[in-house]
Enzyme design. Structure first.
Site, PDB file in Angstrom:
ATOM      1  N   ASP A 160      -3.412 -15.110   2.621  1.00 11.17           N
ATOM      2  CA  ASP A 160      -4.204 -13.925   2.276  1.00 11.17           C
ATOM      3  C   ASP A 160      -5.692 -14.282   2.350  1.00 11.17           C
ATOM      4  O   ASP A 160      -6.118 -15.360   1.915  1.00 11.17           O
ATOM      5  CB  ASP A 160      -3.845 -13.436   0.868  1.00 11.17           C
ATOM      6  CG  ASP A 160      -4.348 -12.036   0.596  1.00 11.17           C
ATOM      7  OD1 ASP A 160      -3.512 -11.115   0.490  1.00 11.17           O
ATOM      8  OD2 ASP A 160      -5.584 -11.853   0.498  1.00 11.17           O
ATOM      9  N   HIS A 215       4.169  -5.869   3.692  1.00 12.36           N
ATOM     10  CA  HIS A 215       3.884  -7.292   3.474  1.00 12.36           C
ATOM     11  C   HIS A 215       4.372  -7.679   2.091  1.00 12.36           C
ATOM     12  O   HIS A 215       4.136  -6.967   1.120  1.00 12.36           O
ATOM     13  CB  HIS A 215       2.388  -7.595   3.621  1.00 12.36           C
ATOM     14  CG  HIS A 215       1.497  -6.654   2.889  1.00 12.36           C
ATOM     15  ND1 HIS A 215       1.174  -5.403   3.373  1.00 12.36           N
ATOM     16  CD2 HIS A 215       0.853  -6.777   1.706  1.00 12.36           C
ATOM     17  CE1 HIS A 215       0.369  -4.790   2.522  1.00 12.36           C
ATOM     18  NE2 HIS A 215       0.165  -5.595   1.489  1.00 12.36           N
ATOM     19  N   GLY A 255      -1.660   0.264  -5.304  1.00 14.75           N
ATOM     20  CA  GLY A 255      -2.820  -0.379  -4.685  1.00 14.75           C
ATOM     21  C   GLY A 255      -2.587  -0.882  -3.284  1.00 14.75           C
ATOM     22  O   GLY A 255      -3.275  -1.802  -2.826  1.00 14.75           O
ATOM     23  N   GLN A 256      -1.628  -0.288  -2.545  1.00 14.21           N
ATOM     24  CA  GLN A 256      -1.423  -0.721  -1.153  1.00 14.21           C
ATOM     25  C   GLN A 256      -2.650  -0.364  -0.324  1.00 14.21           C
ATOM     26  O   GLN A 256      -3.122   0.785  -0.346  1.00 14.21           O
ATOM     27  CB  GLN A 256      -0.171  -0.056  -0.552  1.00 14.21           C
ATOM     28  CG  GLN A 256       0.138  -0.568   0.853  1.00 14.21           C
ATOM     29  CD  GLN A 256       1.413   0.020   1.449  1.00 14.21           C
ATOM     30  OE1 GLN A 256       2.053   0.895   0.853  1.00 14.21           O
ATOM     31  NE2 GLN A 256       1.789  -0.464   2.626  1.00 14.21           N
TER      32      GLN A 256
HETATM   33  P1  5GP Z   1      -2.063  -4.706  -0.459  1.00 16.01           P
HETATM   34  O1  5GP Z   1      -3.184  -4.348  -1.401  1.00 16.01           O
HETATM   35  O2  5GP Z   1      -1.952  -3.713   0.679  1.00 16.01           O
HETATM   36  O3  5GP Z   1      -0.744  -4.972  -1.134  1.00 16.01           O
HETATM   37  O4  5GP Z   1      -2.456  -6.110   0.146  1.00 16.01           O
HETATM   38  C1  5GP Z   1      -3.227  -6.295   1.283  1.00 16.01           C
HETATM   39  C2  5GP Z   1      -3.649  -7.728   1.273  1.00 16.01           C
HETATM   40  O5  5GP Z   1      -4.152  -8.042   2.571  1.00 16.01           O
HETATM   41  C3  5GP Z   1      -4.759  -8.040   0.278  1.00 16.01           C
HETATM   42  O6  5GP Z   1      -4.317  -9.052  -0.621  1.00 16.01           O
HETATM   43  C4  5GP Z   1      -5.917  -8.503   1.161  1.00 16.01           C
HETATM   44  O7  5GP Z   1      -6.660  -9.568   0.589  1.00 16.01           O
HETATM   45  C5  5GP Z   1      -5.234  -8.923   2.442  1.00 16.01           C
HETATM   46  N1  5GP Z   1      -6.044  -8.752   3.625  1.00 16.01           N
HETATM   47  C6  5GP Z   1      -6.826  -7.680   3.940  1.00 16.01           C
HETATM   48  N2  5GP Z   1      -7.418  -7.882   5.130  1.00 16.01           N
HETATM   49  C7  5GP Z   1      -6.999  -9.092   5.584  1.00 16.01           C
HETATM   50  C8  5GP Z   1      -7.272  -9.850   6.758  1.00 16.01           C
HETATM   51  O8  5GP Z   1      -8.016  -9.446   7.654  1.00 16.01           O
HETATM   52  N3  5GP Z   1      -6.663 -11.064   6.864  1.00 16.01           N
HETATM   53  C9  5GP Z   1      -5.820 -11.550   5.905  1.00 16.01           C
HETATM   54  N4  5GP Z   1      -5.286 -12.752   6.102  1.00 16.01           N
HETATM   55  N5  5GP Z   1      -5.538 -10.859   4.779  1.00 16.01           N
HETATM   56  C10 5GP Z   1      -6.118  -9.647   4.616  1.00 16.01           C
END
Ligand code: 5GP
Ligand code: ZN
Length: 114
Positions: A30, A100, A93-94
């Site tokens: 992440d 993922h 918070g997606q």
């Molecule tokens: P969500 O909030 O959708 O469950 O999680 C998305 C995750 O993707 C977050 O923890 C965020 O830090 C990660 N993330 C967002 N953009 C990028 C990116 O460009 N590269 C990587 N490796 N992680 C990312």
């Protein structure tokens, strides 16, 4: 999906610290880690969220979960414990709409989550 951030990581159009890859899955660090280990395990096939899963997707979901467990074991955090999270839509918070599984570990965590 042309505009999906995680599909771009799969296609190497944007960089990612990839720690595991096979025909159907990718695991990568992440970008904003919330624990000493914070990886994301994703299917290579674009699926928006858990809400979009269909009957035929049981195998890929199982593979994602089992890969997270295998990586936790490799990193020596399986005994101490770790957290696995799928965030779905606004209230969870997606922010990236390609399924993922977060794998978080290496520190103690509280419950309930925020
Ligand atoms: P969500 O909030 O959708 O469950 O999680 C998305 C995750 O993707 C977050 O923890 C965020 O830090 C990660 N993330 C967002 N953009 C990028 C990116 O460009 N590269 C990587 N490796 N992680 C990312
Ligand atoms: Zn995608």
């Amino acid at each position: 999906m042309a505009d999906c951030l995680f599909c771009k990581i799969i296609r190497r159009e944007i960089p990612g610290k990839i720690v595991y890859e096979d025909d159907e899955l990718l695991a990568f660090e992440d970008i904003n880690p919330q624990a000493p280990t914070h990886l994301l395990v994703i299917p290579k096939r674009h699926i928006e969220s858990l809400n979009a899963l269909e009957d035929g997707d049981d195998q890929i979901v199982g593979a994602i979960v089992r890969r997270a467990a295998a990586i936790a074991k490799e990193r020596g955090i399986s005994g101490g414990g770790y957290r696995t999270v799928f965030n779905t839509n606004r209230d969870a918070g997606q922010t990236v709409f390609h399924i993922h599984l977060h794998l978080l570990g290496g520190r103690g965590m509280t419950w309930p989550p925020g």
